[in-house]
Design an enzyme around this catalytic site. Structure first.
Site, short mmCIF file in Angstrom:
data_model
loop_
_atom_site.label_atom_id
_atom_site.label_comp_id
_atom_site.label_asym_id
_atom_site.label_seq_id
_atom_site.Cartn_x
_atom_site.Cartn_y
_atom_site.Cartn_z
N GLY A 1 8.79 8.80 4.22
CA GLY A 1 7.94 7.69 3.75
C GLY A 1 7.50 7.97 2.34
O GLY A 1 7.04 9.08 2.03
N GLY B 1 2.76 8.61 1.95
CA GLY B 1 3.79 9.61 1.67
C GLY B 1 3.83 10.00 0.21
O GLY B 1 3.89 11.19 -0.13
N TYR B 2 3.74 9.01 -0.68
CA TYR B 2 3.81 9.30 -2.11
C TYR B 2 2.63 10.19 -2.55
O TYR B 2 2.83 11.21 -3.20
CB TYR B 2 3.86 8.01 -2.94
CG TYR B 2 3.59 8.27 -4.40
CD1 TYR B 2 4.52 8.94 -5.18
CD2 TYR B 2 2.38 7.90 -4.99
CE1 TYR B 2 4.26 9.24 -6.51
CE2 TYR B 2 2.11 8.19 -6.31
CZ TYR B 2 3.05 8.87 -7.08
OH TYR B 2 2.78 9.17 -8.39
N ASN C 1 2.18 4.40 0.23
CA ASN C 1 0.88 4.89 -0.20
C ASN C 1 0.63 6.31 0.31
O ASN C 1 0.31 7.21 -0.46
CB ASN C 1 -0.22 3.93 0.31
CG ASN C 1 -1.60 4.47 0.03
OD1 ASN C 1 -2.12 5.28 0.77
ND2 ASN C 1 -2.20 4.05 -1.08
N LYS D 1 -10.60 -2.96 15.48
CA LYS D 1 -9.35 -3.30 14.78
C LYS D 1 -9.17 -4.79 14.83
O LYS D 1 -9.64 -5.46 15.76
CB LYS D 1 -8.17 -2.62 15.48
CG LYS D 1 -6.97 -2.43 14.60
CD LYS D 1 -7.11 -1.21 13.72
CE LYS D 1 -5.95 -0.99 12.80
NZ LYS D 1 -6.08 0.26 12.04
P1 NAD Z 1 3.34 1.75 3.09
O1 NAD Z 1 3.81 0.43 3.51
O2 NAD Z 1 2.67 1.92 1.77
O3 NAD Z 1 4.57 2.79 3.08
C1 NAD Z 1 5.44 2.94 4.16
C2 NAD Z 1 6.63 3.75 3.70
O4 NAD Z 1 7.48 3.98 4.81
C3 NAD Z 1 7.50 3.05 2.65
O5 NAD Z 1 7.93 4.01 1.70
C4 NAD Z 1 8.70 2.56 3.44
O6 NAD Z 1 9.86 2.44 2.66
C5 NAD Z 1 8.80 3.69 4.44
N1 NAD Z 1 9.60 3.36 5.61
C6 NAD Z 1 9.67 2.18 6.28
N2 NAD Z 1 10.58 2.29 7.26
C7 NAD Z 1 11.07 3.54 7.20
C8 NAD Z 1 12.04 4.25 7.92
N3 NAD Z 1 12.72 3.69 8.91
N4 NAD Z 1 12.26 5.54 7.59
C9 NAD Z 1 11.60 6.11 6.57
N5 NAD Z 1 10.70 5.50 5.84
C10 NAD Z 1 10.45 4.24 6.15
O7 NAD Z 1 2.41 2.28 4.28
P2 NAD Z 1 1.33 3.44 4.22
O8 NAD Z 1 0.01 2.86 3.90
O9 NAD Z 1 1.87 4.56 3.41
O10 NAD Z 1 1.25 3.85 5.76
C11 NAD Z 1 2.19 4.74 6.35
C12 NAD Z 1 1.64 5.20 7.69
O11 NAD Z 1 0.38 5.82 7.51
C13 NAD Z 1 1.42 4.08 8.73
O12 NAD Z 1 1.64 4.64 10.01
C14 NAD Z 1 -0.09 3.79 8.58
O13 NAD Z 1 -0.64 3.22 9.76
C15 NAD Z 1 -0.60 5.20 8.35
N6 NAD Z 1 -1.92 5.26 7.71
C16 NAD Z 1 -2.13 4.72 6.49
C17 NAD Z 1 -3.38 4.84 5.89
C18 NAD Z 1 -3.63 4.35 4.50
O14 NAD Z 1 -4.72 4.61 3.98
N7 NAD Z 1 -2.68 3.67 3.87
C19 NAD Z 1 -4.44 5.49 6.57
C20 NAD Z 1 -4.19 6.01 7.84
C21 NAD Z 1 -2.92 5.90 8.40
#
Ligand code: NAD
Length: 448
Positions: A249, A254-255, A252, A114
């Site tokens: 969420g 959640g959507y 990326n 990392k």
């Molecule tokens: P992102 O920044 O695209 O989305 C994060 C979402 O969380 C946004 O909709 C934001 O508004 C929301 N959010 C922020 N604070 C919040 C709160 N207090 N309550 C509710 N929602 C809140 O990030 P992402 O890429 O979707 O990543 C989300 C999680 O998934 C993180 O823990 C990340 O480490 C993990 N993750 C992501 C990936 C990836 O490929 N993107 C892979 C593995 C793990």
């Protein structure tokens, strides 16, 4: 200095590292590993602490960054790079450790690593962000490579940043003083240089990136959920259309989870973002909610006109309420530690899919598992992302370009292999899926 150290956040990395190390120690003991073998798993192979410079607001600033290489018994170190003012050595080490577990769980030929830079990218102009990215890439260039250590995007980094970083890395490695850094002349690179592109994944499509990466984490999570439900047929008698899901969420992960789950026929009843959520008992439309979020800036304002919300069809809810809804499946896909000792007794979902990293504290996990809830742990649930990163690396290394269909099929087949092995083990050893996943991962690493 002022840019990186202003309002220094609490170092949450210490707790995160303790938690990862406790899990590994516990698992190592269960597997009968020696104290020495466990210690080896706890200690990273290498900790690179880097000081590098970038011109910010007209001044040359010295920035602090890390690249921590935890374990490469199964293959090159793999893991993202995050830009955040709260980055600490402990946090990066914890995340590198969990990447070793995640890659081993997914059956990928990778170890764990990392990276991080202590900076708030939101305070930077695009030009400054590019300079920070290039300068960090130059600093880590001696310790990474397609067969050594393969970084990717993480919090606050994205395909554009990967494109700058790989460009800088190729410049360093090819030592072409005339290489024009503003020209994306990577297209002209020869095969051997194409392998250099494999040093970073999560690149833009067309610059060595793969189709399917954007949706991969959400798509992979839905595939694993479906596999779990198929195994639970006798317990979960509902059809997909009757199974209710709440997703915290709407970024990326959640959507795309919500979108793909809806396409698979599940009923998404609630979603939220940082500003709040919306609850639609009859089931919401993910596409309509996205359109509304784009218009209003948040999903929280959807189903409302002015200050009047349509309480019959949909109602605004706070993020905390979303977690406590009486749904079949809860999908925390935003932040860590959102289910904790403060709210765990009010969680009603029977199945929890950890799409974010570490959304359940250890205490909350233990409470829910003891109460018969099924939890798909993050190391398995969100491993679709790193799996497609592997497929990007593979395509670069073999000079191939696959269709999105092929990428999705390969990802699903790898994830199904990982899920089946873990599920089988959890049944045989009467363990939680998380315990089985950690044991399998540690067995694979120590066997290698
Ligand atoms: P992102 O920044 O695209 O989305 C994060 C979402 O969380 C946004 O909709 C934001 O508004 C929301 N959010 C922020 N604070 C919040 C709160 N207090 N309550 C509710 N929602 C809140 O990030 P992402 O890429 O979707 O990543 C989300 C999680 O998934 C993180 O823990 C990340 O480490 C993990 N993750 C992501 C990936 C990836 O490929 N993107 C892979 C593995 C793990």
């Amino acid at each position: 200095m002022s840019l990186t150290k202003k309002k220094l956040p609490i170092n949450t990395g210490i707790k995160m590292l303790e938690s990862a190390q406790t899990l590994i120690t516990k698992t190592g003991k269960n597997l009968g590993l020696s104290a020495g073998a466990i210690k080896r798993l706890l200690m990273p192979d290498a900790v690179h602490e880097l000081n590098f410079t970038a011109k910010i607001k007209g001044k040359t600033e010295v920035l602090q960054g890390f690249r921590i290489q935890h374990n490469n018994k199964l293959g090159p170190y793999k893991g993202g790079i995050r830009f955040h003012p709260g980055v600490s050595r402990e946090e990066v080490q914890a995340l590198a450790t969990l990447m070793s577990i995640k890659c081993a769980v997914a059956g990928l030929p990778y170890g764990g690593g990392k990276g991080g830079v202590v900076i708030d990218p939101k305070t930077l102009s695009a030009k400054e962000l590019e300079e920070v990215s290039r300068s960090y890439a130059r600093a880590i260039a001696p310790v990474i490579g397609p067969k050594v250590d393969v970084p990717a995007p993480d919090v606050n980094t994205n395909p554009t940043i990967m494109s700058w970083m790989v460009d800088e890395y190729v410049k360093v490695k090819t030592e072409k003083p005339t290489f024009d850094q503003t020209d994306s002349s990577r297209r002209n690179l020869k095969n051997k240089d194409n392998n250099l592109l494999a040093t970073f994944t999560g690149k833009p499509v067309g610059e060595g990136g793969t189709l399917g990466r954007t949706e991969a984490t959400g798509r992979g999570g839905v595939a694993i959920l479906k596999a779990l439900l198929a195994k639970m047929q006798t317990r979960m008698k509902k059809k997909p259309g009757e199974i209710t899901i709440a997703v915290q969420g709407f970024g990326n992960v959640g959507y795309y989870f919500a979108k793909i789950a809806e396409e698979e026929g599940f009923k998404i009843v609630a979603v939220s973002d940082s500003k709040g959520g919306v609850f639609v008992p009859a089931g919401l439309s993910v596409a309509t909610t996205l359109r509304c979020k784009k218009e209003k800036g948040s999903v929280a304002g959807c189903y409302c006109r002015g200050s009047v919300c349509d309480v019959k069809n949909g109602q605004p809810i706070a993020n905390e309420q979303l977690l406590e809804l009486p749904v079949d499946i809860l999908v925390p896909a935003a932040l860590e530690n959102v289910v904790n000792s403060g709210n765990v007794s009010r969680i009603k979902a029977g199945i929890i899919v950890e799409m974010a990293n570490g959304p359940l504290t250890e205490e909350a996990f233990a409470f829910l598992a003891k109460n018969g809830r099924i939890i798909i742990p993050d190391v398995l649930a969100n491993s679709g992302g790193v799996t497609v990163s592997y497929l990007e690396w593979y395509q670069n290394m073999h000079q191939e370009r696959w269709s999105e269909k092929k990428v999705n099929e390969r990802m699903e087949s790898l994830l199904m292999g990982a899920f089946s092995a873990i599920w089988q083990r959890s049944l045989e050893k009467k363990q939680s899926i998380k315990q089985a996943a950690f044991e399998l991962a540690i067995e694979r690493i120590t066997a290698a």
